[in-house]
Design a protein around this motif. Structure first.
Motif, mmCIF file in Angstrom:
data_model
loop_
_atom_site.group_PDB
_atom_site.id
_atom_site.type_symbol
_atom_site.label_atom_id
_atom_site.label_comp_id
_atom_site.label_asym_id
_atom_site.label_seq_id
_atom_site.Cartn_x
_atom_site.Cartn_y
_atom_site.Cartn_z
ATOM 1 N N ARG A 1 1.943 4.603 8.950
ATOM 2 C CA ARG A 1 2.406 5.329 10.125
ATOM 3 C C ARG A 1 3.864 5.750 9.952
ATOM 4 N NH1 ARG A 1 1.882 3.054 16.367
ATOM 5 N NH2 ARG A 1 3.573 4.297 17.179
ATOM 6 N N PRO B 1 4.380 10.587 11.200
ATOM 7 C CA PRO B 1 3.322 9.909 11.951
ATOM 8 C C PRO B 1 2.319 10.847 12.628
ATOM 9 C CG PRO B 1 5.402 8.807 12.280
ATOM 10 C CD PRO B 1 5.715 10.035 11.473
ATOM 11 N N ASN C 1 4.961 5.349 22.761
ATOM 12 C CA ASN C 1 5.429 3.965 22.630
ATOM 13 C C ASN C 1 6.123 3.574 23.917
ATOM 14 O OD1 ASN C 1 4.807 3.492 19.750
ATOM 15 N ND2 ASN C 1 6.269 5.164 19.444
ATOM 16 N N ASN C 2 5.706 2.487 24.508
ATOM 17 C CA ASN C 2 6.336 2.040 25.746
ATOM 18 C C ASN C 2 6.306 0.516 25.800
ATOM 19 O OD1 ASN C 2 7.524 2.052 28.227
ATOM 20 N ND2 ASN C 2 5.645 2.524 29.351
ATOM 21 N N GLY C 3 7.474 -0.088 25.650
ATOM 22 C CA GLY C 3 7.548 -1.545 25.685
ATOM 23 C C GLY C 3 6.641 -2.166 24.641
ATOM 24 N N ALA C 4 5.823 -3.105 25.084
ATOM 25 C CA ALA C 4 4.929 -3.806 24.154
ATOM 26 C C ALA C 4 3.572 -3.119 24.080
ATOM 27 C CB ALA C 4 4.766 -5.253 24.600
ATOM 28 N N PHE C 5 3.578 -1.805 23.994
ATOM 29 C CA PHE C 5 2.330 -1.039 23.994
ATOM 30 C C PHE C 5 2.529 0.243 23.195
ATOM 31 C CE2 PHE C 5 -0.683 1.966 25.954
ATOM 32 C CZ PHE C 5 -1.848 1.210 25.931
ATOM 33 N N THR C 6 1.573 0.541 22.342
ATOM 34 C CA THR C 6 1.623 1.813 21.611
ATOM 35 C C THR C 6 0.231 2.435 21.630
ATOM 36 O OG1 THR C 6 2.197 2.872 19.500
ATOM 37 C CG2 THR C 6 1.205 0.683 19.360
ATOM 38 N N GLU D 1 -2.784 -0.221 21.231
ATOM 39 C CA GLU D 1 -2.589 -1.583 20.756
ATOM 40 C C GLU D 1 -1.467 -2.237 21.543
ATOM 41 O OE1 GLU D 1 -1.868 -1.737 16.566
ATOM 42 O OE2 GLU D 1 -1.465 -3.884 16.607
ATOM 43 N N SER D 2 -1.748 -3.443 22.015
ATOM 44 C CA SER D 2 -0.692 -4.259 22.608
ATOM 45 C C SER D 2 -0.547 -5.471 21.694
ATOM 46 C CB SER D 2 -1.078 -4.679 24.025
ATOM 47 O OG SER D 2 -2.179 -5.562 23.979
ATOM 48 N N ARG D 3 0.203 -6.474 22.122
ATOM 49 C CA ARG D 3 0.367 -7.644 21.245
ATOM 50 C C ARG D 3 -0.950 -8.370 21.044
ATOM 51 N NH1 ARG D 3 5.104 -9.301 24.235
ATOM 52 N NH2 ARG D 3 3.851 -11.059 24.923
ATOM 53 N N ALA E 1 -1.231 -12.316 15.569
ATOM 54 C CA ALA E 1 -0.175 -12.212 14.549
ATOM 55 C C ALA E 1 0.390 -13.599 14.278
ATOM 56 C CB ALA E 1 0.923 -11.284 15.044
ATOM 57 N N SER F 1 -1.424 -10.162 10.248
ATOM 58 C CA SER F 1 -2.158 -10.077 11.519
ATOM 59 C C SER F 1 -3.655 -10.085 11.254
ATOM 60 C CB SER F 1 -1.844 -8.771 12.255
ATOM 61 O OG SER F 1 -0.514 -8.697 12.642
ATOM 62 N N HIS G 1 10.537 0.196 21.188
ATOM 63 C CA HIS G 1 9.283 0.257 21.941
ATOM 64 C C HIS G 1 8.085 0.489 21.016
ATOM 65 C CE1 HIS G 1 10.878 1.115 26.268
ATOM 66 N NE2 HIS G 1 11.426 0.054 25.714
ATOM 67 N N GLY G 2 6.998 -0.209 21.318
ATOM 68 C CA GLY G 2 5.732 0.015 20.607
ATOM 69 C C GLY G 2 5.522 -0.846 19.386
ATOM 70 N N VAL H 1 4.418 -3.718 18.023
ATOM 71 C CA VAL H 1 3.679 -4.865 18.550
ATOM 72 C C VAL H 1 2.887 -5.648 17.498
ATOM 73 C CG1 VAL H 1 3.492 -3.939 20.876
ATOM 74 C CG2 VAL H 1 1.755 -3.354 19.176
ATOM 75 N N GLU I 1 2.319 -6.920 13.147
ATOM 76 C CA GLU I 1 3.006 -7.183 11.884
ATOM 77 C C GLU I 1 3.007 -5.949 10.997
ATOM 78 O OE1 GLU I 1 4.737 -9.668 11.390
ATOM 79 O OE2 GLU I 1 3.974 -11.317 12.588
ATOM 80 N N GLN J 1 9.719 -7.186 20.741
ATOM 81 C CA GLN J 1 9.947 -5.810 20.272
ATOM 82 C C GLN J 1 11.423 -5.588 19.918
ATOM 83 O OE1 GLN J 1 8.006 -6.013 23.483
ATOM 84 N NE2 GLN J 1 6.571 -6.607 21.890
#
Lengths: 243, 114
Positions: free
Chosen positions: A42, A72, A109-114, A148-150, A176, A182, B33-34, B36, B38, B70
Motif C-alpha cells: 500500500r 496507494p 483513514n480516520n483514527g483507528a480505522f481505515t 479494517e480496524s484494530r 496483532a 498479524s 490515522h488508519g 491499525v 502490523e 496509532q
C-alpha cells in the motif's frame, strides 16, 4: 465425470486439510478482484510477487502473480495460471490465460480505522497453451469495499468477467502481536453465476503477515453446486512477498 | 590515599562522568490515522527510515510504530534537524494520514511541533 461431494471429501485426508490451512494465500474465486494484493503493498513504488495453489476436484491451478503500486490509489496486477487437469474435454493442461488488472482505490483513514472503495477494470488475455479451450480476449470489472480496524477486517467485492458475475465477502478478526506480525481469521462467502451454472462456496480463511511476507490459506465448502464445471470443495494455499 | 583524592584526579573523575552521562536523543512522535495493523506499519516504517535525518541506532532502525494508539515514534540524529514536511510526505507515501507531530522533551512531556 462428476464425483459426489462426500467422495471428494474422502479424497482429502484430515491431515492434509489442516496442514493446508496452516500455511497459505488467496481467494479461490480469483477472477477480476484482487484478494491478497488488495491489502499490499500500500505504499508508493511498492511491488510484490506471490504464488498460490488452488485445488479442486476438477483441476489444480498454480498461479504466479505480481503487483506494482504506483501510489496507494493506483496499482497494476498480473496473474498467470498454470493448469493441471485430467479432464481434457473441459480443460487444457498447461499455461492458462493471464489476467491484467488495474485496481484503483480511494482510501479513508480516520483514527483507528481505515477503509477503501475500489474499482478494478481487468482484461483476460489469450496467453493459454495451444490446446487451450478459450483463446478469446475477455474483460472484467470489480467494485469493492474493504475496511479494517484494530480487531475487525471486512471485504465486499462484486465482480464480473466474461460470462461470470459474482460476489465475494470476507469478514473476520485481526490479531496483532505488537512485534510485527498479524493473524487474520476470516470467513469467506463466494457466490458466482455463469453460463455453466451457479455455485456458493463458503469456508474459513487464515492470513498471516510478518514483515514483508504474507501467507494465506482457504478451505471452501460447496454449499451450492449447480455449476457444470466447478467440482465440490476447494483448497487454496500460497505465499507472497512485498517490497 | 592522599594522592588518589588530589584535585587533578577529582577533576579527571568528574570529567569522565560528564562524558559518560547519557545524552537525550531527539525523539518525535506522530499521530497517524488508519495505521491499525502490523502490515500497515511495515510500509510506513519502510518509507520513514529512508529519511536522512533518522537515527537508525534507536528504536527499530530509527522508527517504532504503536498500532494500539496509532502513533509513530522516530529518532532524529543529534547533528540533524527534523524536516516535518518530508516526514509527513514519507508517511503519506506509506499509505496513511499523518495528523499531529510532537517533540518528546527530556521530561517525557510532548510538545506539539507546528
Amino acid at each position: 465425470m462428476r464425483l459426489p461431494l462426500k467422495q471428494f471429501k474422502k479424497r482429502l485426508p484430515f491431515g492434509f486439510t489442516f496442514g493446508a490451512l496452516s500455511i497459505s494465500i488467496a481467494s479461490v474465486s480469483t477472477l477480476a478482484h484482487q484478494p491478497v494484493m488488495d491489502m499490499a503493498p500500500r505504499w508508493n513504488s511498492g511491488y510484490g510477487v506471490q504464488t498460490r495453489i488452488e485445488h479442486t476436484e476438477a483441476k489444480t491451478t498454480t498461479w504466479l502473480e505480481g503487483v506494482y503500486t504506483f501510489k496507494p490509489s493506483v496499482r497494476v496486477t498480473l496473474k498467470l495460471p498454470y493448469i493441471d487437469s485430467d479432464n481434457t474435454d473441459r480443460y487444457a493442461s498447461g499455461t492458462g490465460n493471464a489476467i491484467l488488472a488495474v485496481p484503483l482505490k480511494r482510501y479513508h483513514n480516520n483514527g483507528a480505522f481505515t477503509s477503501n472503495w475500489g474499482i478494478t477494470p481487468s482484461v483476460r488475455m489469450p496467453t493459454g497453451s495451444s490446446n487451450s479451450k478459450d483463446n478469446d480476449w475477455d474483460t472484467g470489472l470489480s467494485l469493492s469495499y474493504s475496511s479494517e480496524s484494530r480487531s475487525v477486517y471486512q471485504l465486499y467485492d462484486f465482480y464480473t468477467l466474461d460470462d461470470k458475475i459474482g460476489i465475494d465477502i470476507n469478514y473476520g478478526f485481526v490479531f496483532a502481536d505488537g512485534k510485527g506480525s498479524s493473524w487474520f481469521t476470516l470467513w469467506d462467502i463466494s457466490a458466482q453465476e455463469s453460463n455453466d451454472g451457479e455455485r456458493i462456496l463458503t469456508g474459513p480463511v487464515l492470513v498471516y503477515f510478518k514483515s514483508n511476507t504474507i501467507v494465506r490459506a482457504e478451505y471452501k465448502f460447496a454449499a451450492l453446486d449447480n455449476d457444470d464445471v466447478w467440482k465440490g470443495d476447494s483448497i487454496s494455499i500460497g505465499i507472497g512477498f512485498v517490497y | 590515599m592522599k594522592r588518589l583524592i588530589s584535585l587533578p584526579n577529582i577533576l579527571l573523575l568528574l570529567g569522565s562522568l560528564a562524558l559518560a552521562a547519557p545524552t537525550f536523543a531527539q525523539q518525535y512522535v506522530v499521530d497517524v490515522h488508519g495505521i491499525v495493523c502490523e502490515f500497515c506499519s511495515y510500509g510506513v516504517a519502510k518509507k520513514v527510515r529512508k529519511l536522512d535525518f533518522i537515527d537508525p541506532s534507536q528504536f527499530d532502525k530509527g522508527v517504532k510504530v504503536d498500532i494500539e494508539k496509532q502513533m509513530v515514534y522516530i529518532a532524529v540524529s543529534d547533528n540533524a534537524a527534523l524536516d516535518k514536511s518530508a516526514l509527513f510526505k514519507a508517511i503519506e507515501s506509506g499509505g496513511y494520514k499523518p495528523v499531529t507531530l510532537w517533540r518528546i522533551a527530556e521530561s517525557g512531556e510532548k510538545v506539539e511541533v507546528q
